[in-house]
Every structure is written in structure tokens, then in C-alpha cells.
Design a protein around this motif. Structure first.
Motif, short mmCIF file in Angstrom:
data_model
loop_
_atom_site.label_atom_id
_atom_site.label_comp_id
_atom_site.label_asym_id
_atom_site.label_seq_id
_atom_site.Cartn_x
_atom_site.Cartn_y
_atom_site.Cartn_z
N MET A 1 0.84 -1.20 0.00
CA MET A 1 0.00 0.00 0.00
C MET A 1 0.87 1.24 0.00
O MET A 1 1.81 1.36 0.79
N GLU A 2 0.56 2.24 -0.87
CA GLU A 2 1.38 3.43 -0.96
C GLU A 2 1.08 4.38 0.21
O GLU A 2 -0.06 4.50 0.66
N PRO A 3 2.11 5.07 0.73
CA PRO A 3 1.90 6.01 1.83
C PRO A 3 1.04 7.19 1.37
O PRO A 3 1.12 7.63 0.23
N THR A 4 0.19 7.68 2.26
CA THR A 4 -0.70 8.78 1.91
C THR A 4 -0.23 10.10 2.51
O THR A 4 -0.83 11.14 2.25
N THR A 5 0.79 10.08 3.33
CA THR A 5 1.32 11.30 3.93
C THR A 5 2.71 11.57 3.37
O THR A 5 3.30 10.75 2.68
N THR A 6 3.26 12.75 3.70
CA THR A 6 4.58 13.11 3.21
C THR A 6 5.66 12.40 4.02
O THR A 6 5.40 11.91 5.13
N ILE A 7 6.87 12.41 3.47
CA ILE A 7 8.00 11.79 4.17
C ILE A 7 8.24 12.51 5.49
O ILE A 7 8.45 11.86 6.54
N ARG A 8 8.20 13.85 5.48
CA ARG A 8 8.44 14.63 6.71
C ARG A 8 7.38 14.32 7.77
O ARG A 8 7.70 14.16 8.96
N THR A 55 13.82 5.20 5.79
CA THR A 55 12.82 4.17 5.43
C THR A 55 13.02 2.92 6.27
O THR A 55 12.06 2.35 6.82
N ASP A 56 14.28 2.50 6.39
CA ASP A 56 14.59 1.30 7.17
C ASP A 56 14.28 1.50 8.65
O ASP A 56 13.72 0.61 9.30
N THR A 57 14.61 2.67 9.18
CA THR A 57 14.37 2.97 10.60
C THR A 57 12.87 3.00 10.90
O THR A 57 12.43 2.56 11.97
N LEU A 58 12.08 3.49 9.94
CA LEU A 58 10.63 3.54 10.14
C LEU A 58 9.96 2.18 9.93
O LEU A 58 8.75 2.03 10.11
N GLY A 59 10.78 1.18 9.53
CA GLY A 59 10.26 -0.18 9.40
C GLY A 59 9.59 -0.48 8.07
O GLY A 59 8.83 -1.44 7.95
N HIS A 60 9.88 0.33 7.06
CA HIS A 60 9.31 0.10 5.74
C HIS A 60 10.32 -0.58 4.82
O HIS A 60 11.53 -0.44 5.02
N PRO A 61 9.86 -1.27 3.79
CA PRO A 61 10.79 -1.88 2.83
C PRO A 61 11.45 -0.82 1.97
O PRO A 61 10.91 0.28 1.78
N TYR A 66 9.90 6.13 -2.44
CA TYR A 66 10.48 6.67 -3.67
C TYR A 66 9.51 7.56 -4.45
O TYR A 66 9.90 8.60 -4.99
N LYS A 67 8.26 7.16 -4.54
CA LYS A 67 7.29 7.98 -5.25
C LYS A 67 7.10 9.32 -4.54
O LYS A 67 7.01 10.38 -5.18
N ASN A 68 7.04 9.29 -3.21
CA ASN A 68 6.95 10.54 -2.44
C ASN A 68 8.18 11.41 -2.68
O ASN A 68 8.07 12.62 -2.84
N TYR A 69 9.34 10.76 -2.70
CA TYR A 69 10.60 11.49 -2.88
C TYR A 69 10.62 12.25 -4.20
O TYR A 69 11.04 13.41 -4.27
N ILE A 70 10.13 11.60 -5.24
CA ILE A 70 10.10 12.25 -6.56
C ILE A 70 9.16 13.46 -6.52
O ILE A 70 9.50 14.54 -7.02
N GLU A 71 7.99 13.29 -5.89
CA GLU A 71 7.02 14.38 -5.83
C GLU A 71 7.49 15.52 -4.93
O GLU A 71 7.34 16.69 -5.28
N GLU A 72 8.09 15.18 -3.78
CA GLU A 72 8.41 16.20 -2.77
C GLU A 72 9.76 16.86 -2.95
O GLU A 72 9.94 18.02 -2.56
N PHE A 73 10.73 16.13 -3.53
CA PHE A 73 12.09 16.66 -3.59
C PHE A 73 12.62 16.88 -5.01
O PHE A 73 13.54 17.66 -5.20
N LEU A 74 12.07 16.16 -6.00
CA LEU A 74 12.61 16.27 -7.35
C LEU A 74 11.72 17.06 -8.31
O LEU A 74 12.19 17.59 -9.30
N ASN A 75 10.43 17.11 -8.01
CA ASN A 75 9.48 17.72 -8.93
C ASN A 75 9.54 19.24 -8.95
O ASN A 75 9.08 19.87 -9.90
#
Length: 459
Positions: A1-8, A55-61, A66-75
Motif C-alpha cells: 500500500m502506498e503512503p498517503t502522507t509526506t515523508i516529513r 525508510t529502514d528505521t521507520l520499518g518500511h521496505p 520513492y514515489k513521495n521522494y520524486i514528488e516532494e524533492f525532485l518535482n
């Protein structure tokens, strides 16, 4: 399931839930606390390496954000290639092709990144990450499209190679797309591209196209061969050479012409081509590699003389042919195809051949070839062999064996999108359906319904 909130937001929520301050989280994640603070406040850019640690510290694979990262930091602005290069490699490892496409689209806003993307595409291709490489090669090709450059042609060649697989319809489509770019390739790449293109048409049994491109390969190889030895005599610098000795492409073009003539039943011309590629006395190359290929062409000529005589109706060569392939395992599959095709054509009893090679046939059905083109040709020959075995067995009232071969042929034809043999198998089944058991009948109709459901063929 994709995350619905921001990385921050996820980072802040995790710190609150676990009663961690910025320093403590930094220690747990192995990130400098000042960097964590900058990420939380939005004053610092996040690297892919840092993102993976979070990601690893928060317990996610890995790849979860990555999709959030592209939207929040690269776009927000055109990303720096050095920053996103690790992201591309990680996405390729995880087969996150949609993310690769998003990043590449952002990068291609700057044409200067085309060179860097080409280098990464080459890495992906060599690592066998073909789907990822196609995205990058495609973007580079678009950037080069108006320039009609050599790199555009090379990208199209790589895309063709990366697309080669089990689906014969897709292989044909990729081959057709490559054709206009052959002439633009560097001379050193041209002959290999022609060989690979011809191999695809060989596996697809597209005889007219195979004949045409074999002629092109022969013409270009002859020119390069003469120029190479003329330059050597003059001690001039030689251009880039293909992967194999130049004479190989001349001889191989004749072998391909022999295949075309054999398929069309012109056995007299087939013999002429066999004698031509079997004669390597004219070759000047004395390297170990050249000697290796010279021996192989002589062996292939020897084996194919048996097959042409057999397909012409001369059953007397079968014992010698069988003895030959028993010592040449690489020739077994093709030879068995020829033997059973001739047996069906001329009503020759070859029951003992089935008994002698039963284990080999079972191995062929199970094995998974490693090389792209070996896989194509083996798959094509195996389907042909299974059909000929089914035809032979059913016509000789060996119904249980015949239906086993026929169902295997149907499955593999569906898997490889080989419509011709799928329909031939259907016709053969209908001819002998009265001899099929209830179980065989059920398996057959389940297969047909499955193919209809997936709309692989129209019948």
C-alpha cells in the motif's frame, strides 16, 4: 500500500510515537542530527542514501518512499543527475519502472543529461535489467531524434535487443522497428545488429525477411573483410571490429540462405549454400577465435548435409545422422525436428529414435535457455519438434503419447504467442479427438478457453 502522507510527516509521527528527539533519531538512523533537523524543517534536501536509512528505521521496505521522494524533492526543479543516479539504480533493482520513467522525464528537460542517461542505460542492459534500460534508451533516442545520429541508431538497436523474449509477436514488432536504423549504425556494430535481426526472423520463420537481411549482411561483411585485410597490408589503423571474426558474417549469411531454401523445399540450392559456408579455405584469419568458428561451420555443414538428404526423402542417412547427433548434443534438437518431419512427410518408421532420445526430449521440454537468441531458436525448434512428434505418434496410433506431445505443444505455443503452431495443433486434435480420453479432452478445452479468455489469438 502506498503512503498517503509526506515523508516529513511520517518522520515526525514516528519520532513522536517513539518519544525520540532529533538527536536520538539521528543516532538510531545513522544520520547526522543536523541533517535530520534540516529535513524536518524543510531547509535541507534529502539524499537517496539518507532516505533509505530513514525508510529502514521507520520499518518500511526499501523503495517505500520513492514515489513521495520524486514528488516532494525532485518535482520542484530539474534534479541533479548526481543526486538521482542512485535512485535510478535502486528503482531498477526493485523493478519500479514507473518511478524510473518519472525521473527520466524530469531529467530530459535538460538535454545535457542525455549522455549520463545513456551510460546508465548501458549499465542496466549489461546487468540484464532490460525493462529499465528500454526507458532510458527511449528517452535518449527522443533527444537525438532530430539529429539522425549514430547514438540514436544504437539506442534503437539496444531497445530491440532488450525487447527480445518469449513473445514472438513482440519480437517481430521490435525487429520491424529496428530495420530503418541499421544503416545508421557504426560499421563495427552493423554486422552484429544484422546477425541479431536475422536470428529473430529465423526464429519467427519469416523467410523472405530473413533472405533479405542475410543478403545485406553478406554484402556488408564482404566489403569489411576486404577493407580490413587491405588496411593491414598498408599497416593503417583499422576501424572498430564486430564481436566475431569478419569471415563469420560472410559464412553465416550463407547458412541463413540455406535455411531459407530448405524451408521452401529448394534442396538443390540448399546444398549449394551448405557447401559454400562449409568451405573456409579462403579465410585468412589465423586467430584462435577464427579457428573455432571455422571448425563450427564445417561441423554445421556436415550435419546439415544429412538433414537435406533426409528431407529430400533419403531415409538411408537416418542411422548415420542419429550416430552423429549422439556425439553432438548441441545438434540434437534440430536433428530430431528434421528426422520426425521427414518421417511424417515420407511415412518412415522411426519408433526407435523416440525410444533412444526420450530422455533428451524430456530435458528439452523442461530446460530454460540462458541466452536471448539461443532461447528464441530453442523455443521455436521445440514447438516444431513437439508438433512433429504429436503428428507422428497420433498417425501411428500411439494416442496417449501423441496427445501428451500435442498438449505440450499447445501450451508452449500459447506461452510464446506462436499462433501458427497453436492453430496447427488445434486442427490435429480435432482430427484425432475421437481417440482422446476424457481427461485429455478436458485439458485441451481448458487450454483453449484460457487462450480465448486472454485473447492471445483470434480463432
Amino acid at each position: 500500500m502506498e503512503p498517503t502522507t509526506t515523508i516529513r510527516t511520517e518522520l515526525e509521527n514516528f519520532m513522536k510515537q517513539n518519544a525520540l528527539n532529533i538527536t536520538q533519531f539521528g543516532l538510531v538512523a545513522g544520520i547526522n542530527p543536523g541533517t535530520v533537523s534540516g529535513i524536518v524543517t524543510g531547509n535541507r534536501t534529502l539524499s537517496v542514501h539518507q532516505l533509505d536509512r530513514i525508510t529502514d528505521t521507520l520499518g518500511h521496505p526499501k523503495g517505500h518512499f520513492y514515489k513521495n521522494y520524486i514528488e516532494e524533492f525532485l518535482n520542484t526543479a530539474t534534479p541533479n543527475i548526481r543526486r538521482v543516479r542512485p535512485l535510478l539504480y535502486h528503482c531498477a533493482e526493485l523493478n519500479m519502472l514507473d518511478c524510473i520513467e518519472q525521473v527520466v522525464n524530469l531529467l530530459m528537460e535538460k538535454l545535457a543529461y542525455a549522455e549520463a542517461l545513456f551510460v546508465i542505460a548501458e549499465d542496466f542492459f549489461k546487468q540484464g535489467k532490460f525493462a529499465a534500460s528500454i526507458i532510458l534508451y527511449g528517452s535518449v533516442a527522443v533527444s537525438e531524434n532530430k539529429q539522425h545520429s549514430e547514438r540514436l541508431a544504437f539506442c534503437q538497436y539496444r531497445i530491440f535487443m532488450a525487447k527480445q523474449g518469449d513473445d514472438q509477436a513482440l519480437n517481430l514488432e521490435a525487429a520491424n522497428q529496428l530495420e530503418p536504423y541499421i544503416e545508421r549504425l557504426n560499421e563495427g556494430d552493423q554486422l552484429e545488429a544484422l546477425r541479431n535481426l536475422a536470428n529473430t526472423y529465423l526464429s519467427l520463420r519469416q523467410w523472405d525477411k530473413l533472405d533479405r537481411w542475410a543478403s545485406v549482411m553478406d554484402y556488408k561483411a564482404q566489403i569489411q573483410y576486404r577493407l580490413a585485410y587491405r588496411q593491414e597490408r598498408k599497416k593503417k589503423r583499422t576501424p572498430k571490429r564486430p564481436n566475431r571474426p569478419l569471415f563469420f558474417y560472410v559464412a553465416y549469411s550463407n547458412l541463413l540462405h540455406a535455411c531459407v531454401c530448405e524451408a521452401k523445399g529448394d534442396y538443390e540450392r540448399t546444398l549449394q549454400y551448405i557447401r559454400t559456408y562449409g568451405d573456409v579455405s579462403w579465410v585468412k584469419d589465423t586467430s584462435e577465435d577464427a579457428q573455432h568458428w571455422m571448425r563450427l561451420f564445417q561441423e554445421w555443414a556436415h550435419a546439415n548435409l544429412y538433414s537435406v538428404k533426409l528431407l529430400s526423402g533419403d531415409a538411408s542417412v537416418i542411422p548415420d545422422y542419429v550416430a552423429y547427433i549422439e556425439s553432438k548434443k548441441d545438434e540434437t534438437l534440430v536433428a530430431l525436428c528434421n528426422i520426425f518431419e521427414a518421417a511424417n512427410r515420407y511415412q518412415i518408421n522411426v519408433d526407435y529414435v523416440i525410444q533412444r532420445f526420450e530422455s533428451s526430449i524430456n530435458e528439452f521440454i523442461k530446460q530454460e535457455p540462458k541466452s536471448v537468441y539461443v532461447a528464441q531458436n530453442i523455443s521455436d525448434q521445440l514447438i516444431r519438434l513437439l508438433y512433429e512428434l504429436a503428428y507422428y505418434s497420433l498417425n501411428r496410433a500411439m494416442h496417449s503419447h501423441g496427445f501428451i506431445y500435442l498438449l505440450n505443444c499447445l501450451r508452449k505455443s500459447a506461452l510464446l504467442n506462436n499462433e501458427v503452431f497453436f492453430i496447427k495443433c488445434m486442427n490435429l486434435f480435432e482430427k484425432f479427438r475421437n481417440f482422446a480420453s476424457d481427461q485429455t479432452d478436458s485439458e485441451y478445452y481448458n487450454l483453449i478457453n484460457e487462450v480465448r479468455k486472454e485473447r492471445l489469438f483470434y480463432f
